[in-house]
Design a protein around this motif. Sequence first.
Motif, PDB file in Angstrom:
ATOM      1  N   ARG A  43       0.860  -1.187   0.000  1.00 30.38           N
ATOM      2  CA  ARG A  43       0.000   0.000   0.000  1.00 30.38           C
ATOM      3  C   ARG A  43       0.896   1.237   0.000  1.00 30.38           C
ATOM      4  N   MET A  44       0.612   2.174  -0.870  1.00 28.73           N
ATOM      5  CA  MET A  44       1.414   3.402  -0.928  1.00 28.73           C
ATOM      6  C   MET A  44       0.812   4.456  -0.011  1.00 28.73           C
ATOM      7  N   GLU A  45       1.568   4.857   0.993  1.00 28.32           N
ATOM      8  CA  GLU A  45       1.061   5.832   1.963  1.00 28.32           C
ATOM      9  C   GLU A  45       1.459   7.245   1.522  1.00 28.32           C
ATOM     10  N   ASP A  46       0.789   7.685   0.486  1.00 32.57           N
ATOM     11  CA  ASP A  46       1.119   8.978  -0.126  1.00 32.57           C
ATOM     12  C   ASP A  46       0.089  10.039   0.261  1.00 32.57           C
ATOM     13  N   ARG A  87      -7.910   7.270  -1.485  1.00 33.89           N
ATOM     14  CA  ARG A  87      -8.822   6.594  -0.558  1.00 33.89           C
ATOM     15  C   ARG A  87      -9.563   7.559   0.386  1.00 33.89           C
ATOM     16  N   THR A  88      -9.527   8.814   0.040  1.00 34.27           N
ATOM     17  CA  THR A  88     -10.183   9.816   0.885  1.00 34.27           C
ATOM     18  C   THR A  88     -11.627   9.460   1.264  1.00 34.27           C
ATOM     19  N   PRO A  89     -12.439   8.924   0.340  1.00 29.51           N
ATOM     20  CA  PRO A  89     -13.826   8.601   0.740  1.00 29.51           C
ATOM     21  C   PRO A  89     -13.897   7.607   1.911  1.00 29.51           C
ATOM     22  N   TYR A  90     -12.949   6.687   1.970  1.00 29.19           N
ATOM     23  CA  TYR A  90     -12.930   5.734   3.083  1.00 29.19           C
ATOM     24  C   TYR A  90     -12.579   6.433   4.395  1.00 29.19           C
ATOM     25  N   TYR A  91     -11.617   7.362   4.320  1.00 35.16           N
ATOM     26  CA  TYR A  91     -11.217   8.069   5.546  1.00 35.16           C
ATOM     27  C   TYR A  91     -12.347   8.981   6.008  1.00 35.16           C
ATOM     28  N   ALA A  92     -13.051   9.559   5.023  1.00 30.29           N
ATOM     29  CA  ALA A  92     -14.185  10.427   5.362  1.00 30.29           C
ATOM     30  C   ALA A  92     -15.271   9.607   6.060  1.00 30.29           C
ATOM     31  N   VAL A 191      -6.384  17.357   5.041  1.00 26.56           N
ATOM     32  CA  VAL A 191      -5.715  16.067   4.837  1.00 26.56           C
ATOM     33  C   VAL A 191      -5.954  15.174   6.064  1.00 26.56           C
ATOM     34  N   TYR A 192      -6.393  13.952   5.822  1.00 29.10           N
ATOM     35  CA  TYR A 192      -6.608  13.025   6.936  1.00 29.10           C
ATOM     36  C   TYR A 192      -5.263  12.603   7.518  1.00 29.10           C
ATOM     37  N   ALA A 193      -5.258  12.398   8.827  1.00 29.39           N
ATOM     38  CA  ALA A 193      -4.008  12.090   9.508  1.00 29.39           C
ATOM     39  C   ALA A 193      -3.621  10.629   9.318  1.00 29.39           C
ATOM     40  N   TYR A 194      -2.327  10.411   9.386  1.00 29.30           N
ATOM     41  CA  TYR A 194      -1.777   9.058   9.270  1.00 29.30           C
ATOM     42  C   TYR A 194      -2.489   8.053  10.174  1.00 29.30           C
ATOM     43  N   GLN A 195      -2.728   8.407  11.446  1.00 31.70           N
ATOM     44  CA  GLN A 195      -3.313   7.455  12.403  1.00 31.70           C
ATOM     45  C   GLN A 195      -4.669   6.941  11.922  1.00 31.70           C
ATOM     46  N   LEU A 196      -5.478   7.842  11.420  1.00 30.01           N
ATOM     47  CA  LEU A 196      -6.809   7.443  10.948  1.00 30.01           C
ATOM     48  C   LEU A 196      -6.687   6.600   9.681  1.00 30.01           C
ATOM     49  N   ALA A 197      -5.853   7.047   8.761  1.00 29.50           N
ATOM     50  CA  ALA A 197      -5.725   6.354   7.473  1.00 29.50           C
ATOM     51  C   ALA A 197      -5.203   4.935   7.677  1.00 29.50           C
ATOM     52  N   VAL A 198      -4.197   4.804   8.534  1.00 25.35           N
ATOM     53  CA  VAL A 198      -3.579   3.495   8.700  1.00 25.35           C
ATOM     54  C   VAL A 198      -4.544   2.530   9.415  1.00 25.35           C
ATOM     55  N   ALA A 199      -5.300   3.050  10.380  1.00 23.99           N
ATOM     56  CA  ALA A 199      -6.260   2.193  11.090  1.00 23.99           C
ATOM     57  C   ALA A 199      -7.367   1.739  10.137  1.00 23.99           C
ATOM     58  N   GLU A 200      -7.882   2.673   9.361  1.00 22.31           N
ATOM     59  CA  GLU A 200      -8.933   2.344   8.397  1.00 22.31           C
ATOM     60  C   GLU A 200      -8.402   1.345   7.348  1.00 22.31           C
ATOM     61  N   ASP A 201      -7.208   1.617   6.833  1.00 25.92           N
ATOM     62  CA  ASP A 201      -6.673   0.759   5.766  1.00 25.92           C
ATOM     63  C   ASP A 201      -6.316  -0.638   6.274  1.00 25.92           C
TER      64      ASP A 201
END
Length: 321
Positions: A43-46, A87-92, A191-201
């Motif tokens: 997964r690319m964490e960009d 993947r913004t819609p998922y973080y939203a 911009v969604y934060a790393y913590q949220l993105a990584v937990a969701e992903d």
Amino acid sequence: MDERRIRGRFAPSPSGRMHLGNLFAALLAWLDVRCLGGEMLLRMEDLDPDRCRREYALRLADDLQWLGLDWDLGWKAEEETYWQSARTPYYAAAFEKLAGKGLVYPCYCSRKELLAASAPHGSDGSRVYSGRCRTLSETEKAALSQSGRKPAWRVWVPAAEISFVDGNFGPQAQRLDRDCGDFILRRSDGVYAYQLAVAEDDGHMGVTRVVRGWDLLFSTPRQIWLMEQLGYEPPAYCHVPLLCSPEGRRLAKRDRDLDMEVLRQESTPRQIVGLLGYLAGLQEKPLPLTPRELIPVFSWEKVGRADRVVDHAVLEKAIRR
Ligand code: GLU
Ligand code: ZN
């Protein structure tokens, strides 16, 4: 017995060329999952548009392949699914779920106010947010937005202890409110934060094993807690030692002589993997070999917890042709 399929992941940030330290963590993540007969995901964490670039991601994937660190699912250049930036819609949706539980609030504090109001340091040396904006009234919030301030969004953490057993670092525990504090889910620029993105992903992608540098050990309780709030089963975690320069500094992107640009010019993939296997404690000398040849000798006991110094002598011996 966990019935979920064993799935590990590489989750690099394409913010530059990978260096030996990134490769070290990547090799251990790969060995961990291959030893268990599981699958690997890339997964690319960009997320951060200021730091990440598409060319870096392409290079990164090519560098992993060149070393023989393959993956079974996940990132492909032409598909958006495993680019965090897409993947913004998922973080939203995750953000809304937490907001629906009444856990999210806007924080209008400036950097200066944060410094002034923050309590004693958290367990990783960062500051613990005081919770100052938790109790703002609707009128106060309206006045602040009208004055042009854009809020960041924080999650209200409970006074709960999160504990887990790290596969390499052993039992860990953190009191979220005291050691970490209300953390940011979404920056003021949206911009969604790393913590949220990584937990969701990690949750959404069915990751069951996370192997990464111990610099993220202190983020793990936050991620476990978020995953629980989002209805996901958290993975098992194994944190790995970091590689350091002889001065004791952790290797970073600025150590140009140890990045893949230079390493690929001077060395073969087998030499680099051999060096990494030696640094990981999996072989006694830095003899060239393939990742696959390390599978039978891999164990977390051999890796251990101590950071590794990369000095000139070992580099000369192992990888300089
Ligand atoms: N993308 C993060 C990094 O490159 C790693 C995230 C993780 O492994 O959880 O530092
Ligand atoms: Zn605030």
